[in-house]
Scaffold this active site. Structure first.
Site, PDB file in Angstrom:
ATOM      1  N   ARG A   1      14.290 -11.689 -19.057  1.00 29.59           N
ATOM      2  CA  ARG A   1      15.081 -10.435 -18.613  1.00 29.59           C
ATOM      3  C   ARG A   1      15.683 -10.542 -17.199  1.00 29.59           C
ATOM      4  NH1 ARG A   1      10.542  -8.657 -21.808  1.00 29.59           N
ATOM      5  NH2 ARG A   1      11.231  -7.738 -23.622  1.00 29.59           N
TER       6      ARG A   1
ATOM      7  N   ASP B   1       8.042  -1.347 -25.612  1.00 33.53           N
ATOM      8  CA  ASP B   1       6.721  -1.984 -25.619  1.00 33.53           C
ATOM      9  C   ASP B   1       5.543  -1.217 -25.955  1.00 33.53           C
ATOM     10  OD1 ASP B   1       7.845  -4.584 -23.420  1.00 33.53           O
ATOM     11  OD2 ASP B   1       8.577  -2.372 -23.039  1.00 33.53           O
TER      12      ASP B   1
ATOM     13  N   ARG C   1       5.477  -1.148 -29.692  1.00 34.43           N
ATOM     14  CA  ARG C   1       4.834  -2.569 -30.258  1.00 34.43           C
ATOM     15  C   ARG C   1       3.474  -2.461 -30.269  1.00 34.43           C
ATOM     16  NH1 ARG C   1       9.835  -5.749 -27.113  1.00 34.43           N
ATOM     17  NH2 ARG C   1      11.167  -5.885 -28.813  1.00 34.43           N
TER      18      ARG C   1
ATOM     19  N   HIS D   1       9.271  -3.992 -17.520  1.00 30.64           N
ATOM     20  CA  HIS D   1       9.711  -4.095 -18.842  1.00 30.64           C
ATOM     21  C   HIS D   1       9.852  -5.452 -18.882  1.00 30.64           C
ATOM     22  CE1 HIS D   1      11.384  -4.098 -22.890  1.00 30.64           C
ATOM     23  NE2 HIS D   1      12.522  -4.420 -22.504  1.00 30.64           N
TER      24      HIS D   1
END
Length: 314
Positions: A89, A149, A152, A176
């Site tokens: 990212r 997240d 998850r 993140h």
């Protein structure tokens, strides 16, 4: 005057259109404006979504330009380069900063009262960039952060423990991205400390399980991108949940990306931290208890992002 029932999505790629689809299904807004550099793409997506309205709730969905955002209560920004297989990212940051330098001034020219909800990656840095470029109050510029997240983590724990994921209370915080961390010290299942609940289910090798589940959470996006090219459904549902809390003034607690200037000893940075989310955006950033190891990991996460921010020319 701001219309609390109106939102705009800037960026009609996989993520932006998936968010639009989630918002339409939820019926949170009565008006939705889609904006994209490819105007035809935005028009086609608006038409396609509009044709499903007989199955949901009445609303107006249209393609538009920045002149249409003047009365929006929320502006969701997904515009940016896509994360490619093998790319982190953070690799996206310089491309996306240049895109934001074009987008944010156009937003500010038309609307200075909306909540900006940043989704483009790397989301913590892009939230910081949007805040600095816009001059908005810090509580009105928030990012999707580690909401996905955290979902998850709850999902994987629910599979591990064979229990409803909605009964699991745990957070992923920090970046993140690769330096994110799980707050294991505060994790619980309906008030029962996580390790104790694990033992009730017959699991005793806590460190091995925690490490395996954390790594799976951290690497989920890479795995999905490798398999199907992009991630968009999960983040769309996460963004829809954040929008719902803002527009309905729910005061829900979620680990969104927010500006920190003193909390946890961190200054001038955006990180994903549990926050009370309501009509004013980030209403209260929470100083949650962390053990020494978790605090060290949070500081490390902040330092990693600081290195990148130091290279930016804002």
């Amino acid at each position: 005057m701001i219309n609390i029932q109106k939102a705009a999505i800037i960026g009609c790629g996989f993520v932006g259109t998936s968010i639009a689809f989630s918002l339409v299904q939820k019926g949170i807004f009565s008006e939705l404006v889609l904006i994209d550099a490819n105007e035809k793409k935005a028009e086609g997506e608006a038409m396609d979504l509009s044709h499903g309205l007989p199955f949901t709730k009445p609303m107006e969905i249209k393609a538009g330009g920045y002149e249409d955002i003047a009365d929006c209560a929320m502006i969701i920004i997904t515009a940016g380069a896509n994360q490619k297989p093998g790319e982190t990212r953070l690799d996206l940051v310089h491309k996306n900063v240049e895109i934001y330098k074009s987008i944010i001034p156009k937003i500010v020219e038309k609307n200075q009262e909306a909540t900006l909800l940043i989704v483009s990656n790397p989301v913590d840095i892009m939230t910081y960039v949007a805040l600095k470029l816009s001059g908005y109050p810090s509580h009105k510029v928030i990012g999707s952060g580690t909401v996905l997240d955290t979902a998850r983590l709850k999902y994987l724990l629910s599979r591990h423990l064979d229990v409803d994921s909605r009964s699991i209370h745990a957070f992923i915080i920090g970046e993140h991205g690769d330096s994110e961390l799980a707050v294991w010290s505060a994790a619980n299942v309906s008030g029962i400390p996580l390790n104790h609940f694990c033992e009730l289910r017959g699991y005793f090798d806590h460190m091995e399980s925690m490490d395996r589940i954390y790594q799976s959470v951290r690497d989920s996006a890479y795995e999905i991108i490798e398999k199907k090219g992009a991630t968009y459904y999960g983040v769309a549902m996460a963004v829809c949940r954040i929008a719902e809390s803002v527009i309905r003034n729910e005061h829900s607690i979620m680990p969104i990306s927010v500006y920190l200037d003193g909390l946890y000893g961190l200054h001038d940075i955006c990180l994903s931290i549990p926050t009370v989310v309501g009509q004013e955006g980030a209403e209260k950033v929470l100083d949650i208890p962390l053990d020494l190891m978790e605090m060290g990991k949070l500081v490390y996460s902040a330092e990693e992002l600081k290195k990148i921010i130091g290279e930016l020319k804002l």
